[in-house]
Design a protein around this motif. Structure first.
Motif, short mmCIF file in Angstrom:
data_model
loop_
_atom_site.label_atom_id
_atom_site.label_comp_id
_atom_site.label_asym_id
_atom_site.label_seq_id
_atom_site.Cartn_x
_atom_site.Cartn_y
_atom_site.Cartn_z
N TRP A 86 -11.46 -2.22 0.66
CA TRP A 86 -11.57 -3.01 -0.56
C TRP A 86 -11.28 -4.48 -0.21
N GLY B 246 -12.84 7.03 4.34
CA GLY B 246 -12.10 6.08 3.51
C GLY B 246 -12.98 4.93 3.07
N THR C 287 0.86 -1.18 0.00
CA THR C 287 0.00 0.00 0.00
C THR C 287 0.90 1.22 0.00
N PHE D 6 -3.50 4.42 -0.04
CA PHE D 6 -3.82 3.19 0.68
C PHE D 6 -2.99 3.04 1.94
N GLY E 39 -1.22 4.27 -4.64
CA GLY E 39 -2.12 3.18 -4.96
C GLY E 39 -1.75 1.87 -4.31
N LEU E 40 -2.59 0.89 -4.55
CA LEU E 40 -2.34 -0.47 -4.11
C LEU E 40 -1.55 -1.16 -5.22
N GLY F 53 -5.09 5.50 -5.55
CA GLY F 53 -5.55 6.19 -4.36
C GLY F 53 -4.47 6.15 -3.28
N GLU G 56 -8.35 2.31 2.13
CA GLU G 56 -8.01 3.51 1.37
C GLU G 56 -8.46 4.73 2.15
#
Length: 168
Positions: free
Chosen positions: A163, A160, A115, A138, A119-120, A136, A153
């Motif tokens: 996911w 947040g 993370t 993360f 982003g992831l 995003g 996130e």
């Protein structure tokens, strides 16, 4: 806990601006800790994960980016393939996308996730290459008992999202 030690006495620990530490007598009343290396290019270690399929492989992520511009900038992900005797920077993470690693996890398929503030990220080859799974900011990663991967996130003090993936 280092999975190579059935007694659970070997433990790796790290902290932002604290570097990487190890003890081999964790169950003692006063365990002794050894500083692994004061000369890593970056001591801002934010996460550690041992490969569940190969105990000799351990990764640590650097950088603390809990706010948009981060607190302490890191230098990507570091890896050992010999149980911690030597470490090297994962060259594919020596860029702006990996300056702030919040968490690392390895899923049931052997994929490595990170993370970041960008982003992831997912690597299917031990960190040689990366894909952005989600864009995003993360933070946390968790592996469910059923093998599902959960990622959070968002920033501190903001709304947040969580996911979930059940298929890598």
């Amino acid at each position: 806990y280092d999975r190579s030690d059935a007694s659970n006495n070997t433990v790796w620990a790290a902290g932002v601006t604290g570097g990487l530490w190890k003890t081999t007598n964790f169950s003692d009343a006063e365990p002794s800790w050894s500083n692994i290396d004061d000369f890593f290019d970056n001591l801002t270690i934010s996460s550690i994960i041992q490969d569940p399929f190969n105990n000799n492989i351990i990764y640590f992520g650097t950088g603390e980016g809990w706010q948009r511009n981060g607190i302490f900038r890191g230098l990507g992900i570091w890896k050992t393939t010999n149980g911690g005797n030597s470490w090297s920077q994962v060259s594919s993470t020596n860029n702006n996308e990996f300056h702030y690693i919040q968490d690392l996890i390895i899923d049931r398929y052997g994929n490595l996730y990170a993370t970041t503030n960008d982003g992831l990220k997912r690597s299917t080859d031990g960190g040689n290459t990366w894909d952005t799974v989600l864009e995003g900011l993360f933070a946390d990663l968790e592996l469910g008992a059923d093998g599902d991967v959960y990622a959070t996130e968002g920033l501190i003090y903001s709304t947040g999202r969580v996911w979930k993936s059940d298929d890598a």
